[in-house]
Motif scaffolding. Structure first.
Motif, PDB file in Angstrom:
ATOM      1  N   ARG A   1      52.412  -5.573  30.275  1.00 19.07           N
ATOM      2  CA  ARG A   1      52.885  -4.431  31.065  1.00 19.07           C
ATOM      3  C   ARG A   1      51.727  -3.800  31.827  1.00 19.07           C
ATOM      4  O   ARG A   1      51.862  -3.424  32.993  1.00 19.07           O
ATOM      5  CB  ARG A   1      53.553  -3.398  30.165  1.00 19.07           C
ATOM      6  CG  ARG A   1      54.931  -3.791  29.724  1.00 19.07           C
ATOM      7  CD  ARG A   1      55.559  -2.728  28.858  1.00 19.07           C
ATOM      8  NE  ARG A   1      56.879  -3.158  28.407  1.00 19.07           N
ATOM      9  CZ  ARG A   1      57.590  -2.513  27.493  1.00 19.07           C
ATOM     10  NH1 ARG A   1      57.120  -1.412  26.935  1.00 19.07           N
ATOM     11  NH2 ARG A   1      58.768  -2.967  27.144  1.00 19.07           N
TER      12      ARG A   1
ATOM     13  N   VAL B   1      50.813  -6.037  34.816  1.00 19.20           N
ATOM     14  CA  VAL B   1      51.772  -5.877  35.914  1.00 19.20           C
ATOM     15  C   VAL B   1      51.543  -4.538  36.621  1.00 19.20           C
ATOM     16  O   VAL B   1      51.515  -4.470  37.851  1.00 19.20           O
ATOM     17  CB  VAL B   1      53.227  -6.004  35.395  1.00 19.20           C
ATOM     18  CG1 VAL B   1      54.234  -5.572  36.446  1.00 19.20           C
ATOM     19  CG2 VAL B   1      53.500  -7.440  34.949  1.00 19.20           C
TER      20      VAL B   1
ATOM     21  N   GLU C   1      58.606  -5.522  32.661  1.00 24.72           N
ATOM     22  CA  GLU C   1      59.083  -4.559  33.654  1.00 24.72           C
ATOM     23  C   GLU C   1      59.666  -3.299  33.050  1.00 24.72           C
ATOM     24  O   GLU C   1      59.986  -2.368  33.769  1.00 24.72           O
ATOM     25  CB  GLU C   1      60.139  -5.223  34.540  1.00 24.72           C
ATOM     26  CG  GLU C   1      59.674  -6.493  35.225  1.00 24.72           C
ATOM     27  CD  GLU C   1      58.480  -6.293  36.132  1.00 24.72           C
ATOM     28  OE1 GLU C   1      58.357  -5.212  36.761  1.00 24.72           O
ATOM     29  OE2 GLU C   1      57.639  -7.203  36.209  1.00 24.72           O
TER      30      GLU C   1
END
Length: 107
Positions: free
Chosen positions: A89, A92, A106
């Protein structure tokens, strides 16, 4: 002490489901050479010990932990899963590519 690995596998899979981690790459008592993938959390029974580790690129072993107690091994396995989710996470969020595609990155 006699170990029923399939019963332990069932318990661990229930925990994975409760945590919502079923989308992660993992293997539970598959045999060290079976069903290997890159960036996979694994738990194996090797003689009198339980081994917990993560595979890296090309399914090489990264950081192997050994336990005599199955529930300590479960704890380490689930901790590695949580760290995998959190680190991907972060990647990203920072615009870096994750280890592999997974919807958990996500959330």
């Amino acid at each position: 002490m006699s170990y029923d690995l399939m019963e332990y596998k069932k318990i661990l899979e229930e925990d994975i489901y409760l945590l919502g981690y079923q989308e992660l790459r993992y293997a539970i008592f598959e045999g060290e050479k079976n069903n290997r993938q890159e960036y996979q959390v694994r738990i194996e029974k090797n003689e009198a010990k339980f081994e917990v580790y993560m595979t890296a690129d090309r399914a090489s072993v990264m950081g192997k932990y050994e336990f005599e107690d199955i529930f300590q091994a479960f704890n380490q396995f689930l901790n590695i899963m949580q760290l995998t989710v959190l680190s991907n996470r972060r990647r990203v969020k920072d615009g870096e590519p994750p280890e592999y595609p997974c919807p958990l990155w996500e959330k």
